[in-house]
Design an enzyme around this catalytic site. Structure first.
Site, PDB file in Angstrom:
ATOM      1  N   ARG A  82     -11.989  16.031   7.164  1.00 51.37           N
ATOM      2  CA  ARG A  82     -12.889  16.535   6.030  1.00 51.37           C
ATOM      3  C   ARG A  82     -14.165  16.834   6.502  1.00 51.37           C
ATOM      4  NH1 ARG A  82     -11.081  11.169   3.243  1.00 51.37           N
ATOM      5  NH2 ARG A  82      -9.031  11.791   2.541  1.00 51.37           N
ATOM      6  N   GLU A 141      -8.323  -4.788   5.328  1.00 48.59           N
ATOM      7  CA  GLU A 141      -8.199  -4.588   3.824  1.00 48.59           C
ATOM      8  C   GLU A 141      -6.977  -5.225   3.117  1.00 48.59           C
ATOM      9  OE1 GLU A 141      -8.645  -0.367   5.138  1.00 48.59           O
ATOM     10  OE2 GLU A 141      -9.051  -0.045   3.242  1.00 48.59           O
ATOM     11  N   ASP A 175      -9.129  12.640  16.969  1.00 38.72           N
ATOM     12  CA  ASP A 175      -9.309  11.418  17.814  1.00 38.72           C
ATOM     13  C   ASP A 175     -10.537  11.172  18.439  1.00 38.72           C
ATOM     14  OD1 ASP A 175      -8.857   9.295  19.579  1.00 38.72           O
ATOM     15  OD2 ASP A 175      -6.721   9.357  18.921  1.00 38.72           O
ATOM     16  N   HIS A 216     -12.610   3.283  -0.109  1.00 34.47           N
ATOM     17  CA  HIS A 216     -12.707   2.399   0.710  1.00 34.47           C
ATOM     18  C   HIS A 216     -13.395   0.936   0.167  1.00 34.47           C
ATOM     19  CE1 HIS A 216     -12.834   5.621   3.970  1.00 34.47           C
ATOM     20  NE2 HIS A 216     -11.635   5.355   3.823  1.00 34.47           N
ATOM     21  N   ASN A 249       0.837  -1.048   0.065  1.00 32.37           N
ATOM     22  CA  ASN A 249       0.019   0.075  -0.050  1.00 32.37           C
ATOM     23  C   ASN A 249       0.811   1.388  -0.051  1.00 32.37           C
ATOM     24  OD1 ASN A 249      -1.832   2.004   0.525  1.00 32.37           O
ATOM     25  ND2 ASN A 249      -2.805   1.222   2.086  1.00 32.37           N
ATOM     26  N   GLU A 259     -15.285   0.409  14.917  1.00 27.10           N
ATOM     27  CA  GLU A 259     -14.882  -0.614  15.968  1.00 27.10           C
ATOM     28  C   GLU A 259     -14.767  -0.342  17.165  1.00 27.10           C
ATOM     29  OE1 GLU A 259     -11.333  -2.711  13.969  1.00 27.10           O
ATOM     30  OE2 GLU A 259     -12.395  -2.330  12.184  1.00 27.10           O
ATOM     31  N   GLY A 278     -13.067   5.481   9.899  1.00 31.73           N
ATOM     32  CA  GLY A 278     -11.645   5.759  10.280  1.00 31.73           C
ATOM     33  C   GLY A 278     -11.367   7.180  10.387  1.00 31.73           C
ATOM     34  N   ARG A 322      -2.374  -1.939  -3.416  1.00 34.56           N
ATOM     35  CA  ARG A 322      -3.531  -1.232  -3.420  1.00 34.56           C
ATOM     36  C   ARG A 322      -3.571  -0.047  -4.151  1.00 34.56           C
ATOM     37  NH1 ARG A 322      -4.847   3.391   0.953  1.00 34.56           N
ATOM     38  NH2 ARG A 322      -7.260   3.606   0.454  1.00 34.56           N
TER      39      ARG A 322
HETATM   40  P1  ADP Z   1      -7.281   5.496   8.978  1.00 38.77           P
HETATM   41  O1  ADP Z   1      -8.533   5.982   8.046  1.00 38.77           O
HETATM   42  O2  ADP Z   1      -6.138   6.429   9.177  1.00 38.77           O
HETATM   43  O3  ADP Z   1      -7.199   3.756   8.381  1.00 38.77           O
HETATM   44  P2  ADP Z   1      -8.400   4.087  11.248  1.00 38.77           P
HETATM   45  O4  ADP Z   1      -9.236   3.258  10.720  1.00 38.77           O
HETATM   46  O5  ADP Z   1      -6.973   3.495  11.793  1.00 38.77           O
HETATM   47  O6  ADP Z   1      -7.785   5.258  10.176  1.00 38.77           O
HETATM   48  O7  ADP Z   1      -8.937   4.798  12.389  1.00 38.77           O
HETATM   49  C1  ADP Z   1      -8.310   6.051  13.127  1.00 38.77           C
HETATM   50  C2  ADP Z   1      -9.431   6.662  13.929  1.00 38.77           C
HETATM   51  O8  ADP Z   1      -9.953   5.766  14.804  1.00 38.77           O
HETATM   52  C3  ADP Z   1      -8.563   7.633  14.913  1.00 38.77           C
HETATM   53  O9  ADP Z   1      -8.414   8.862  14.657  1.00 38.77           O
HETATM   54  C4  ADP Z   1      -9.569   7.548  16.173  1.00 38.77           C
HETATM   55  O10 ADP Z   1     -10.469   8.570  15.980  1.00 38.77           O
HETATM   56  C5  ADP Z   1     -10.280   6.404  16.106  1.00 38.77           C
HETATM   57  N1  ADP Z   1     -10.113   5.555  17.196  1.00 38.77           N
HETATM   58  C6  ADP Z   1      -8.904   4.450  17.208  1.00 38.77           C
HETATM   59  N2  ADP Z   1      -8.987   3.894  18.555  1.00 38.77           N
HETATM   60  C7  ADP Z   1      -9.889   4.343  19.140  1.00 38.77           C
HETATM   61  C8  ADP Z   1     -10.804   3.865  20.358  1.00 38.77           C
HETATM   62  N3  ADP Z   1     -10.207   3.106  21.171  1.00 38.77           N
HETATM   63  N4  ADP Z   1     -11.833   4.832  20.664  1.00 38.77           N
HETATM   64  C9  ADP Z   1     -12.481   5.696  19.843  1.00 38.77           C
HETATM   65  N5  ADP Z   1     -11.732   5.876  18.517  1.00 38.77           N
HETATM   66  C10 ADP Z   1     -10.659   5.182  18.332  1.00 38.77           C
END
Ligand code: ADP
Length: 402
Positions: A242, A385, A283, A181, A10, A334, A211, A92
């Protein structure tokens, strides 16, 4: 001896993520990352099957040196590009336009077509192409397979894929809704069917991939019929940075009244909006923590984010007519019980509810979180993925080899 390993690459603009999978049992033989390519202090992190992580600084001015470094790391464990076990490399590729509806073995014509799509994916396709070219040169006999983020969405009907704008202009510039996605939406919708003990063709699923980037899709009997991202990943849900859906008039207003250039407006909507723009954090853990402390900006950001999710759940229920399951996936989907709770709050009319005990349980496996009585199953399904890219790649090369 059958070659059963697939290397998944990727390639982003400044990073290369990779995984080597054994398709016999889906074990990860290596997982790694080269980051800060072309920037100061590039680093490689490599974790082989035994879990003994190796990390080192390296000179990686470009993707070629990054790929050579990761190949050397794999070769140190006897798993390099010349390994007799390696069946193919799966890449990817973000944008496959309308041409690529399925994974495709790369040849010169395929490379040229991916190149032709650079104007619609200027940030992603050049890096993806770079990775394919270098990997191909490293072992010309090895099949290279491109797996497209857009492919799963090419089944969308024309009335969902077209914008209501002048047709000649749209066609001249390939302006339409492609969606992204797709690899995740494909994997998660299929896993959700499995969780319900059904074939994908038997169920209608709404997938919420939440995500840092976020998108929703409506999947009818295994085929995508609607998704929230469009020509670019800017459309749809509120994301980490975004805006998601916005009146396009805002862009004209930013230009005419606020005096922003096109590039500045692009940066504002793609990098300084969404959760970050609303409350300074992207986050979700931090936003929920601040909200619990009574922080108004965090509370409003969370409310806007989850209001948008409810709107899409309503809209996609209407699109599908009948919904068997809603699946939450990716970092927020998740892990964030508060987001899942708020996303279905008040949607009993659509048959949606979560069982709070199940919702707050922490687990890394696919599971149902809806109460027994609910008409629609609500599921948490970890996305994968890399496994999906490897599976599609392996299926293609083994079919080709008879
Ligand atoms: P990407 O789009 O970069 O692949 P991910 O699917 O890894 O992103 O998601 C990242 C986001 O997931 C983080 O910015 C955060 O907001 C959220 N996140 C990660 N762990 C947790 C958690 N334990 N509880 C709530 N949100 C989380």
């Amino acid at each position: 001896m059958t070659a059963r390993h697939v290397l998944v690459l990727n390639c982003g603009s400044s990073s290369v993520k990779y995984q080597l999978l054994d398709m016999a049992d889906h074990t990860r033989l290596a997982v790694g990352l080269v980051e800060r390519i072309g920037e100061a202090a590039p680093r490689l992190t490599h974790t082989p099957a035994d879990g003994a992580r190796r990390e080192r600084a390296l000179a990686a001015p470009d993707h070629e040196s990054a790929l050579k470094a990761l190949a050397a790391e794999l070769a140190a464990d006897g798993l390099g590009f010349d390994s007799p076990h390696l069946a193919a490399v799966g890449h990817r590729v973000v944008h496959g336009g309308r041409a690529f509806t399925r994974p495709t073995v790369v040849d010169d014509a395929v490379l040229a077509e991916i190149e032709r799509l650079v104007p619609v994916a200027p940030l992603h396709n050049p890096a993806n192409l770079g990775g394919i070219r270098v990997a191909r040169a490293m072992n010309p006999g090895l099949p290279q397979v491109a797996v497209f983020d857009t492919a799963f969405h090419t089944t969308m009907p024309e009335h969902a894929a077209r914008y209501a704008i002048d047709v000649a202009t749209a066609d001249a510039h390939r302006i339409r809704r492609y969606g992204f996605h797709g690899t995740s939406h494909a994997y998660v919708s299929r896993r959700t069917a499995e969780l319900l003990g059904k074939e994908p063709s038997e169920v209608n699923v709404i997938v919420l991939h939440l995500g840092n980037g976020a998108s929703a899709s409506a999947v009818a009997g295994g085929r995508c019929v609607e998704t929230s991202m469009g020509l670019t990943p800017l459309e749809g849900l509120v994301m980490g940075t975004r805006s998601g859906d916005i009146d396009p008039g805002v862009v004209f207003h930013l230009a005419r009244v606020a005096g922003l250039s096109v590039d500045e407006a692009d940066t504002l909507l793609n990098r300084r909006s969404g959760l970050v723009g609303l409350c300074g954090d992207n986050d979700m853990r931090e936003i929920v923590r601040r909200m619990d402390e009574g922080d108004d900006a965090a509370r409003l950001a969370f409310a806007i984010y989850t209001h948008r999710l409810r709107k899409y759940l309503g809209a996609y229920t209407a699109v599908l007519g009948h919904v068997d399951a809603v699946a939450f996936t990716a970092g927020v989907g998740e892990n964030s019980a508060p987001v899942r709770r708020a996303a279905v709050a008040g949607l009993e009319v659509l048959g949606l509810a979560v069982d709070e005990e199940l919702n707050v349980e922490r687990a890394s496996t696919a599971r149902l979180i809806s109460p027994q009585y609910a008409r629609v199953a609500v599921a948490v399904v970890p996305t994968d993925e890399e496994l999906e890219i490897a599976t599609q790649t392996y299926a293609l090369v083994t079919a080709a080899n008879g």
